[in-house]
Design a protein around this motif. Sequence first.
Motif, mmCIF file in Angstrom:
data_model
loop_
_atom_site.group_PDB
_atom_site.id
_atom_site.type_symbol
_atom_site.label_atom_id
_atom_site.label_comp_id
_atom_site.label_asym_id
_atom_site.label_seq_id
_atom_site.Cartn_x
_atom_site.Cartn_y
_atom_site.Cartn_z
ATOM 1 N N GLY A 104 78.465 55.295 18.302
ATOM 2 C CA GLY A 104 77.684 54.608 19.146
ATOM 3 C C GLY A 104 76.231 54.777 19.366
ATOM 4 O O GLY A 104 75.561 53.791 19.545
ATOM 5 N N THR A 105 75.869 55.892 19.140
ATOM 6 C CA THR A 105 74.469 56.499 19.208
ATOM 7 C C THR A 105 73.785 55.717 18.123
ATOM 8 O O THR A 105 72.557 54.799 18.529
ATOM 9 N N THR A 106 74.040 55.702 16.702
ATOM 10 C CA THR A 106 73.754 54.807 15.742
ATOM 11 C C THR A 106 73.433 53.547 16.107
ATOM 12 O O THR A 106 72.345 52.723 16.032
ATOM 13 N N ALA A 107 74.553 52.691 16.564
ATOM 14 C CA ALA A 107 74.703 51.275 16.968
ATOM 15 C C ALA A 107 73.555 50.864 17.749
ATOM 16 O O ALA A 107 72.412 50.077 17.593
ATOM 17 N N ARG A 108 73.504 51.623 18.826
ATOM 18 C CA ARG A 108 72.663 51.127 20.186
ATOM 19 C C ARG A 108 71.172 51.443 19.837
ATOM 20 O O ARG A 108 70.329 50.700 20.151
#
Length: 458
Positions: A104-108
């Motif tokens: 999720g960190t990568t996406a956001r």
Amino acid sequence: MAVFKYFKKENDISDIAAARPVKRIAAGGDKSVTHRALIFAALARGTSYIRNPSLSLDCRATMAALASLGVGHKYDARSKTITIEGCCGDFNEPAGPIDCANSGTTARLLMGSLAGASGARFILTGDASLVERPMLRAAAPLEKMGARIALRSGDRLPAAITGAKLSGAKHDNTHNSAQVKAALIFAALGASGRTEIFEKYPTRDHSELLAPQFGVKLKKTILKDGGSRITIPGRQKVSAADIKIPNDPSTAAFYITLDALFQAVHSKRLYIKLPSVLINNTRNAFFECLFDSGFDMIYTNFGGRGFVETAADIEVHYGGYSPISPQMIDSPARVISMIDEIPLLALVLSLAGGESVIRGLAELRVKETDRLTAIAGELNKMGARAAIKNNALVIRGVKKLKGAALESHNDHRMAMTLIIAGLVAGDDFSVNNCECAAVSNANFFRELKKLGFKFHIE
């Protein structure tokens, strides 16, 4: 799907805990800092060096995503250094969707980084778990700056991003999300005008601490109500940097908890020392709770050694064991600080005696799984007494946990917490889908073997 299997007859607790030289366990570079350093380096002009990065699957997802965007990098295993060639934010359009895997960190963070790439088009997607996690919390404030982001069903990946000219704006970090804050900071660097981010409660501040290392100007102001305002001027140039990342406290917490509970339950110490662990006020709440419960947290070799943030070596000594004071776990700021450690905290409270209540855990329901339901259910299989009431976890302590057939729910923190719980219980147990531990800790099983535990992964 791999299964972790532990058999009591193969493990002599007295032998595992026998007095011997202190066992140094490397938690690996901090995952949160690594994600942010990689993206700052990609936005920079020139060559950056990121030393002691996390090599978790999550951080590898960020590296792979940047590679698909034309950002060159290589990792040297001998020096434990990533060399990354910045592109000044001039990202290439990839041939297909960018796979953020389980991160999720990568996406956001990529949403914020790509939103200002005027005219370019990108699609972010991920695995079956990630595409069901909420993304509007990042997309909505970016759209306020002029970003063009289309989400599936209005809140889910895949996300179609069309780069646009961005303008600074004022934001309230209503979700208390360090990821959303970082996305807004990255977007603000290329926007026209000033961006302001207001926080009621402090969230992880690695983006703010890294920014000056990359030549980025921002100002953090503490407000009269205890909140804060971060001000970022627009149209900034990012400079290359050479940084060294301390080891991850969220990973260290698993080994510290194992040693602490071994001492409390078996009266035997494992002699674990975690070197060069990141010490940050927005990440310390779990260790403070252990101290409040009666464990002595020993910090040595503070600071120095060239890390981008403060680091220290950590050990834990048994000094008693009691329920954690209500004020330690009934504070929104503390819950935010240790949101990743809540499953471990639930394990600690399950053996502490008395009744404990952790409130404000709605965020756990939108992690890799519904962690709130999962941790209560799995610990109860082991004989714990945990219940959920209005997004609060109510735990009544028991004297001992027992082995059981457990499910990780394909969640890395659940998998590691349950394995720690099983090792402390000392009975035969298993954890299904244990391989997901590598999402945040690529060396988890190797380090357990170093401690002397015998187990099978089938």
